[in-house]
Design a protein around this motif. Structure first.
Motif, short mmCIF file in Angstrom:
data_model
loop_
_atom_site.label_atom_id
_atom_site.label_comp_id
_atom_site.label_asym_id
_atom_site.label_seq_id
_atom_site.Cartn_x
_atom_site.Cartn_y
_atom_site.Cartn_z
N ASP A 17 0.85 -1.19 0.00
CA ASP A 17 0.00 0.00 0.00
C ASP A 17 0.89 1.24 0.00
OD1 ASP A 17 -2.01 1.83 0.25
OD2 ASP A 17 -2.52 1.31 2.30
N VAL A 18 0.80 2.02 -1.05
CA VAL A 18 1.53 3.28 -1.12
C VAL A 18 0.55 4.39 -1.47
CG1 VAL A 18 3.73 2.27 -1.79
CG2 VAL A 18 2.13 2.92 -3.55
N THR A 33 4.95 -5.51 1.93
CA THR A 33 6.00 -4.64 2.42
C THR A 33 6.71 -5.30 3.60
OG1 THR A 33 4.50 -3.50 3.91
CG2 THR A 33 4.80 -2.54 1.73
N ILE A 34 7.98 -5.00 3.71
CA ILE A 34 8.75 -5.38 4.89
C ILE A 34 9.34 -4.08 5.42
CG2 ILE A 34 10.75 -6.64 5.74
CD1 ILE A 34 10.16 -8.76 3.65
N TYR A 37 15.48 -2.57 -2.83
CA TYR A 37 16.00 -1.32 -2.28
C TYR A 37 14.91 -0.60 -1.50
CZ TYR A 37 19.76 -2.34 -5.49
OH TYR A 37 20.80 -2.96 -6.15
N ASN A 38 15.31 0.32 -0.63
CA ASN A 38 14.39 1.09 0.19
C ASN A 38 13.30 1.73 -0.67
OD1 ASN A 38 13.60 2.48 2.67
ND2 ASN A 38 14.37 4.31 1.66
N ASP A 39 12.06 1.63 -0.21
CA ASP A 39 10.91 2.20 -0.91
C ASP A 39 10.33 3.31 -0.04
OD1 ASP A 39 8.48 2.85 -2.07
OD2 ASP A 39 7.90 0.78 -2.44
N ARG A 40 10.55 4.55 -0.43
CA ARG A 40 10.10 5.69 0.37
C ARG A 40 8.59 5.89 0.29
NH1 ARG A 40 13.45 8.47 3.12
NH2 ARG A 40 15.59 8.85 2.56
N PHE A 87 10.77 -1.94 2.42
CA PHE A 87 11.02 -2.56 1.13
C PHE A 87 9.72 -3.13 0.57
CE2 PHE A 87 14.75 -2.82 3.79
CZ PHE A 87 15.77 -2.39 2.96
N THR A 88 9.58 -3.07 -0.74
CA THR A 88 8.45 -3.68 -1.43
C THR A 88 8.95 -4.93 -2.11
OG1 THR A 88 7.55 -1.48 -1.84
CG2 THR A 88 6.67 -3.29 -3.15
#
Length: 170
Positions: A64-65, A75-76, A108-111, A140-141
């Motif tokens: 969910d973004v 997501t983690i 990679y990091n998902d902002r 992370f996604t």
């Protein structure tokens, strides 16, 4: 004139040699980098570099973004603390961390993850000071079907790998 230049060059090379002696060098090739294995809720130390403590791991589904939902992803989100154990100022940033699954895929990091309160921002940390610990949250996604994750911190002298596969989903 040539003798003076030759003497000056010899003095310069000797000085560079003396200054360079006794210093430890940072590994420059992948084969020289070391990897330290760690666990959630235990401080893991990369000598002369960083202490890493993963305090919480949240696995949420579906992804969910701000743009909506994607039921094929999850997501983690990881709460962590890092401490500068080196002898120079260090800048910690979300791109220092990657997530690997059991098949070797890298994330990679998902902002865009909404649950990333306490976002881990770029932060500098002086060695040995009270402000040397930085904490925050990175996310992370990943595909919903993937399991067996390892968080990897890419330090200056090596890596810290934290096994997340045994962690309960929160």
């Amino acid at each position: 004139m040539k003798k003076i230049i030759t003497v000056l060059m010899i003095v310069a090379f000797t000085g560079m040699f003396i200054v360079g002696c006794g210093k430890t060098s940072v590994p420059t090739t992948p084969s020289q980098r070391k990897t330290v294995q760690g666990k959630v809720m235990e401080v893991t130390t990369l000598p002369d570099d960083t202490d890493l403590l993963v305090t919480n791991v949240y696995v949420n589904s579906p992804y969910d973004v701000n743009t909506g939902k994607d039921n094929s992803k999850k997501t983690i989100v990881i709460d962590l603390k890092v401490k500068n154990e080196g002898n120079m100022m260090k800048f910690y940033k979300p791109t220092d961390f990657i997530l690997k699954d059991k098949d070797g895929n890298i994330y990679y990091n998902d902002r865009g993850i909404k649950s990333q309160q306490l976002v881990f921002l770029v932060s500098n940390s002086e060695p040995g000071s009270t402000g040397s610990t930085v904490q925050g949250r990175i996310g992370f996604t990943v595909p919903k079907t993937e399991t067996g994750f390892t968080l990897i911190y890419k330090g200056a002298t090596g890596d810290i790998a934290i096994d997340l596969s045994k962690e309960k989903q929160k």
